[in-house]
Structures are given as structure tokens and as C-alpha cells.
Design a protein around this motif. Structure first.
Motif, PDB file in Angstrom:
ATOM      1  N   MET A   1      81.740  82.452  48.321  1.00  0.00           N
ATOM      2  CA  MET A   1      81.776  82.112  46.886  1.00  0.00           C
ATOM      3  C   MET A   1      82.620  80.865  46.641  1.00  0.00           C
ATOM      4  N   ILE A   2      83.727  80.777  47.411  1.00  0.00           N
ATOM      5  CA  ILE A   2      84.592  79.616  47.191  1.00  0.00           C
ATOM      6  C   ILE A   2      83.898  78.347  47.672  1.00  0.00           C
ATOM      7  N   TYR A   3      83.001  78.507  48.634  1.00  0.00           N
ATOM      8  CA  TYR A   3      82.251  77.330  49.103  1.00  0.00           C
ATOM      9  C   TYR A   3      81.367  76.801  47.987  1.00  0.00           C
ATOM     10  N   LEU A   4      80.735  77.731  47.302  1.00  0.00           N
ATOM     11  CA  LEU A   4      79.861  77.326  46.209  1.00  0.00           C
ATOM     12  C   LEU A   4      80.674  76.680  45.096  1.00  0.00           C
ATOM     13  N   ASN A   5      81.836  77.256  44.794  1.00  0.00           N
ATOM     14  CA  ASN A   5      82.676  76.678  43.742  1.00  0.00           C
ATOM     15  C   ASN A   5      83.136  75.279  44.111  1.00  0.00           C
ATOM     16  N   ALA A   6      83.513  75.128  45.400  1.00  0.00           N
ATOM     17  CA  ALA A   6      83.958  73.799  45.862  1.00  0.00           C
ATOM     18  C   ALA A   6      82.847  72.776  45.658  1.00  0.00           C
ATOM     19  N   PHE A   7      81.623  73.182  46.035  1.00  0.00           N
ATOM     20  CA  PHE A   7      80.465  72.285  45.919  1.00  0.00           C
ATOM     21  C   PHE A   7      80.233  71.905  44.462  1.00  0.00           C
ATOM     22  N   ILE A   8      80.305  72.911  43.590  1.00  0.00           N
ATOM     23  CA  ILE A   8      80.028  72.644  42.172  1.00  0.00           C
ATOM     24  C   ILE A   8      81.095  71.738  41.588  1.00  0.00           C
ATOM     25  N   PHE A   9      82.369  72.000  41.919  1.00  0.00           N
ATOM     26  CA  PHE A   9      83.456  71.235  41.314  1.00  0.00           C
ATOM     27  C   PHE A   9      83.369  69.755  41.681  1.00  0.00           C
ATOM     28  N   THR A  10      83.259  69.458  42.980  1.00  0.00           N
ATOM     29  CA  THR A  10      83.175  68.055  43.394  1.00  0.00           C
ATOM     30  C   THR A  10      81.912  67.427  42.852  1.00  0.00           C
ATOM     31  N   GLY A  11      80.830  68.204  42.822  1.00  0.00           N
ATOM     32  CA  GLY A  11      79.579  67.687  42.278  1.00  0.00           C
ATOM     33  C   GLY A  11      79.749  67.248  40.838  1.00  0.00           C
ATOM     34  N   ILE A  12      80.435  68.074  40.041  1.00  0.00           N
ATOM     35  CA  ILE A  12      80.616  67.732  38.625  1.00  0.00           C
ATOM     36  C   ILE A  12      81.438  66.451  38.491  1.00  0.00           C
ATOM     37  N   ILE A  13      82.473  66.328  39.321  1.00  0.00           N
ATOM     38  CA  ILE A  13      83.283  65.099  39.249  1.00  0.00           C
ATOM     39  C   ILE A  13      82.415  63.885  39.554  1.00  0.00           C
ATOM     40  N   CYS A  14      81.563  64.014  40.566  1.00  0.00           N
ATOM     41  CA  CYS A  14      80.707  62.867  40.932  1.00  0.00           C
ATOM     42  C   CYS A  14      79.707  62.545  39.831  1.00  0.00           C
ATOM     43  N   VAL A  15      79.184  63.591  39.196  1.00  0.00           N
ATOM     44  CA  VAL A  15      78.230  63.348  38.095  1.00  0.00           C
ATOM     45  C   VAL A  15      78.924  62.594  36.965  1.00  0.00           C
ATOM     46  N   ILE A  16      80.167  62.997  36.673  1.00  0.00           N
ATOM     47  CA  ILE A  16      80.910  62.295  35.610  1.00  0.00           C
ATOM     48  C   ILE A  16      81.086  60.834  35.986  1.00  0.00           C
ATOM     49  N   GLY A  17      81.430  60.600  37.267  1.00  0.00           N
ATOM     50  CA  GLY A  17      81.579  59.217  37.726  1.00  0.00           C
ATOM     51  C   GLY A  17      80.286  58.426  37.542  1.00  0.00           C
ATOM     52  N   GLN A  18      79.165  59.020  37.914  1.00  0.00           N
ATOM     53  CA  GLN A  18      77.885  58.316  37.793  1.00  0.00           C
ATOM     54  C   GLN A  18      77.544  58.065  36.342  1.00  0.00           C
ATOM     55  N   LEU A  19      77.827  59.014  35.466  1.00  0.00           N
ATOM     56  CA  LEU A  19      77.552  58.823  34.035  1.00  0.00           C
ATOM     57  C   LEU A  19      78.360  57.647  33.495  1.00  0.00           C
ATOM     58  N   ILE A  20      79.617  57.581  33.909  1.00  0.00           N
ATOM     59  CA  ILE A  20      80.456  56.469  33.443  1.00  0.00           C
ATOM     60  C   ILE A  20      79.881  55.146  33.949  1.00  0.00           C
ATOM     61  N   LEU A  21      79.477  55.107  35.222  1.00  0.00           N
ATOM     62  CA  LEU A  21      78.923  53.872  35.791  1.00  0.00           C
ATOM     63  C   LEU A  21      77.662  53.430  35.073  1.00  0.00           C
ATOM     64  N   ASP A  22      76.806  54.404  34.753  1.00  0.00           N
ATOM     65  CA  ASP A  22      75.512  54.061  34.163  1.00  0.00           C
ATOM     66  C   ASP A  22      75.630  53.666  32.709  1.00  0.00           C
ATOM     67  N   ASN A  23      76.565  54.270  31.987  1.00  0.00           N
ATOM     68  CA  ASN A  23      76.552  54.114  30.539  1.00  0.00           C
ATOM     69  C   ASN A  23      77.669  53.245  29.984  1.00  0.00           C
ATOM     70  N   THR A  24      78.616  52.857  30.811  1.00  0.00           N
ATOM     71  CA  THR A  24      79.666  51.980  30.279  1.00  0.00           C
ATOM     72  C   THR A  24      79.766  50.755  31.179  1.00  0.00           C
ATOM     73  N   LYS A  25      80.637  49.825  30.754  1.00  0.00           N
ATOM     74  CA  LYS A  25      80.831  48.625  31.558  1.00  0.00           C
ATOM     75  C   LYS A  25      81.992  48.803  32.528  1.00  0.00           C
ATOM     76  N   LEU A  26      82.462  50.053  32.718  1.00  0.00           N
ATOM     77  CA  LEU A  26      83.607  50.271  33.597  1.00  0.00           C
ATOM     78  C   LEU A  26      83.189  50.102  35.049  1.00  0.00           C
ATOM     79  N   THR A  27      84.113  49.589  35.850  1.00  0.00           N
ATOM     80  CA  THR A  27      83.824  49.336  37.257  1.00  0.00           C
ATOM     81  C   THR A  27      84.262  50.530  38.093  1.00  0.00           C
TER      82      THR A  27
END
Lengths: 116, 332
Positions: A1-27
Motif C-alpha cells: 500500500m505504501i508503494y502505491l501511495n509513494a507512486f501517487i504522491f510523486t506523480g501528483i508533484i510531477c503533474v503540478i510541475g507540468q501544469l506550471i510549465l504548460d500554463n505559465t511563463k515560469l522556468t
């Protein structure tokens, strides 16, 4: 279960990063900095500790944990030494990471030179 | 400001490219291509300089001349202080003018040279340009190894050098007229969206050229912009329609055809001073020699900022220089 949580948590952080890259001018540099600051902020009220319990390595690996460790070290030392502890203790927990980066890159740069 | 020419011809050209261009759709139109980015030199800057020297040497071979037969060598590139051109000029040893118009440099060099030929101040001129992907990334953005992802509107600096031999001998492609661009700044600050930065400048120059020559837009079989990229192309069409009430039909953008935008990792297309001449001197000229195109208007576009100005949050001004090329039956 903790493996799945680890996967989800890092995944969410990466998605947030990609959203910022795609939608703002931040580097990418901006994003790294924002994540460290967010990690620090979340540790002030011990919220990040709860993420670590839930996601384990998934919360320790991303750069957000670096911010968490900075604040954690500061507050721990402040509890022992008083307010000056904020200054003296901030790099306690992150020292090994920073030192390794400096020492190993120095040694390797003596042996190798950068090339594409 | 439009100049008309009676006696100016590009007798021949020479192009040297890097690996991405060699793997692209126009690979058979280049004279020489390298399959790595160093070309046997130690740094990117020396590699770019070597490309210019080589393209000029190849060109002199093709026209059967030596450097003593050339009156002026006009060259430009993207590097600070034009060092790729400067150091190549050291090797080449001809009287030298360095010109800068970012990615519009090729046409600017041709205009300066053509004016001298028309005024009979010089008899033969070589106009050369270059760009190098890694050298440009290192100077304008980050070293490539940083690996930062880029937005899809980014354009990919082409790696290549192109030279043209310009005289009043009636051979090759005729330079019929040219228009110097005025700098246009629409307030764009995004270095990753050069199409938006430069399209308005291209529109203004196209309009100025047609107004000065009293021609309709249909006079040209092809209007070719330098490096607007796949997004800039659409912006230009829209902008010409809404601002200048002109419909852009026979239109292509060199940056959109130098690479295969679908298969190669080049985001929105090619850019760099070499992009426009690499496409024009090989592919477009061969189509002109085959009579598929008779009159071409090459509108090279350039963004005139520096990394310092961008870091200081300034806007990015752009310029576009145009040159009218035509093939006349008995000149081939």
C-alpha cells in the motif's frame, strides 16, 4: 500500500510541475525553487511529516523534502538552543546531501571534463 | 526603403550544415553536412567559425575564383561580437564587413552587397551567414546539458553556414529589388515564442515592399519568411489580413520546412541566421532553376534582443529584411 501511495504522491508533484510549465511563463528553475519553498512551508505546521508517514519514500525523494529538511533541522535545533538554533541548525539534516554534491563533483571534475 | 537593381546576380551558393539538417527533408540540397556538432573543433564557437570558412572555400571552388578575386566579404552570425564571422574572416583574408540582424542577417548581407555591386563600387562580393544550435543555446539560453524542458512554441536554432557569390555577371539568380525592414516591437517578452515576436515585423516589411514597388501580393510565386515557425506562420497570415488587409496565399516559412517538425525533436521549427539561406540557396533555387518558381520574395526575420535585455525584463524588438529573387530564362 505504501508503494502505491509513494507512486501517487510523486506523480501528483510531477503533474503540478507540468501544469506550471504548460500554463505559465515560469522556468524549470522557478519550479524547483517553488517546490523547495512549499516543502519548507508545509513543515512549519508538521503537515509534511504526515505526508512522509503516508507516502514514505515518495515524500522523501522529491525536492520538496529538501525544504522540509531545512525547516525541520532549524526547528529541532531551536527547540534545544533557543532562537539562534534556527540559524545554526538549518543545514544539519541536509548537510550530507550538500556536501556529497560538492565533494563528488569536485573529484569527478578533476578526472573528467564536460563534453556533449 | 526599397532598392531596385539592374545588374546584380547570385552566381552560385555553398551550404554546410550540421546533423539535424542532414537528417531533415532537404538533406540532398546541401553541399556538405556534418554528423556531429563539433566538426573536429574543440568548442562550438570554433566549429561555427569553421563552417563559415568552409562554405566560403566551397563557394570559391564552385565559381572557380580565389580570395584575391573577391572585393568584399560580408558576414554575420548570432555570436557575441560576431566572432564566428570575425575568426573566419581571419582565415579568409578578404576585406570584411560584419553585419548583424539576428536571423535576418543573410538578407541584410545580400542587400549591403547588392547595393555595392549596383553602384559599381565592387565587382564581386561574398555574403555569408551562420548559426550553430549549441553555441546559440549556450549564449542565449542554457547549456544543452541543463535539459530544461521548453514550450512547444520554441524554435530550434539551425546549425549551418551559407555563402552566396554576388556579381554583375548575368548568371544564376537575379536579385531584382530589396527592402530594408523597420524595427517593430509589439511588446512580446517571451523568448520561447519567436514566431509571435517576428511575425509583425515580417508583415510590415512585406507591406512596405509591395507599396514601394507598387505590386500586388500575387506578383510573387512564393513569399518565403525566414524562421517564423509553425505558430508564427499562422500569426503572420492572420496579422497581414487584419492589419494590412492582405491575403497571404503563396506562402511558406523556411523554418517550417528545414526540419521534419513531426519526426525531429525541433519543437515549432528551425530558426537561426542560417535557416533562411540554407532553405533558399539549395531547395528554393533548385525549384527556380526548374522553372517551378519564377519570382520569390525572401523575407528573413530577426529578433533583436540580447540575453541581458531579456533578463532585465525588456520587450523583444524584431526586424525583417526582404529581397526579391527571380530567374530569367537565359541567365541559367
Amino acid at each position: 500500500m505504501i508503494y502505491l501511495n509513494a507512486f501517487i504522491f510523486t506523480g501528483i508533484i510531477c503533474v503540478i510541475g507540468q501544469l506550471i510549465l504548460d500554463n505559465t511563463k515560469l522556468t524549470p528553475g522557478h519550479i524547483t525553487t517553488i517546490f523547495v519553498v512549499v516543502g519548507s512551508f508545509l513543515d512549519i505546521f508538521n503537515i509534511y511529516d504526515k505526508f512522509i508517514l503516508w507516502a514514505g519514500g515518495g515524500a522523501m525523494v522529491p525536492i520538496t523534502s529538501f525544504g522540509h529538511l531545512l525547516i525541520h533541522g532549524a526547528i529541532d535545533t531551536a527547540n534545544d538552543m533557543g532562537i539562534m538554533g534556527l540559524m545554526t541548525g538549518m543545514f544539519n539534516l541536509t548537510a550530507s546531501g550538500i556536501t556529497s554534491a560538492i565533494v563528488f563533483s569536485f573529484i569527478l571534475s578533476l578526472i573528467f571534463s564536460p563534453k556533449d | 526603403m526599397t532598392f531596385k537593381y539592374n545588374n546584380v546576380y547570385i552566381n552560385d551558393t555553398a551550404t554546410v550544415t550540421g546533423p539535424y539538417e542532414a537528417n531533415g527533408p532537404l538533406s540532398k540540397y546541401f553541399d556538405k553536412s556534418y554528423h556531429n556538432l563539433y566538426f573536429g573543433e574543440k568548442t562550438w564557437e570554433l566549429a561555427e567559425s569553421k563552417m563559415i570558412s568552409e562554405s566560403v572555400d566551397l563557394l570559391l571552388d564552385k565559381v572557380g575564383k580565389t580570395r584575391f578575386d573577391v572585393d568584399v566579404h560580408i558576414s554575420g552570425d548570432l555570436l557575441n561580437q560576431l566572432v564566428a564571422s570575425n575568426y573566419a574572416a581571419t582565415n579568409l583574408g578578404m576585406p570584411y564587413i560584419g553585419v548583424y540582424a539576428a536571423c535576418a542577417t543573410s538578407v541584410l548581407g545580400l542587400i549591403v552587397g547588392s547595393n555595392m555591386i549596383e553602384a559599381k563600387q565592387a565587382k564581386s562580393i561574398i555574403a555569408s551567414t551562420s548559426s550553430h544550435n549549441s553555441a546559440a543555446e549556450k549564449q542565449f539560453r542554457y547549456p544543452v546539458e541543463y535539459g530544461g524542458p521548453k514550450p512547444k512554441t520554441t524554435t530550434f536554432t539551425s546549425t549551418g553556414a551559407a555563402s552566396a557569390f554576388v556579381t554583375s555577371n548575368k548568371r544564376g539568380i537575379r536579385i531584382e529589388s530589396s527592402t530594408l525592414g523597420t524595427v517593430v516591437d509589439m511588446g512580446v517578452k517571451d523568448v520561447y515564442h519567436m514566431g509571435a515576436v517576428m511575425a509583425p515585423a515580417a508583415a510590415k516589411t512585406i507591406y512596405d515592399h509591395l507599396r514601394d514597388t507598387k505590386r500586388e501580393i500575387g506578383y510573387y510565386d512564393l513569399i518565403l519568411t525566414g524562421d517564423l515557425g509553425v505558430y508564427g506562420k499562422n500569426i503572420l497570415k492572420e496579422y497581414l489580413l487584419t492589419e494590412y488587409n492582405m491575403v497571404l496565399d503563396n506562402y511558406e516559412d523556411a523554418g517550417s520546412i528545414l526540419f521534419d517538425v513531426e519526426k525531429q525533436p525541433v519543437y515549432a521549427g528551425a530558426s537561426g541566421p542560417a535557416c533562411a539561406p540554407l532553405v533558399t540557396y539549395g531547395y528554393i533555387f533548385s525549384r527556380m532553376y526548374k522553372k517551378e518558381l519564377k519570382r520569390v520574395l525572401l523575407v528573413a526575420t530577426g529578433a533583436l534582443m540580447s540575453p541581458t535585455m531579456v533578463n532585465e525584463k525588456q520587450t523583444i524588438p524584431a526586424v525583417a529584411h526582404a529581397i526579391s529573387l527571380e530567374v530569367v530564362e537565359w541567365y541559367i
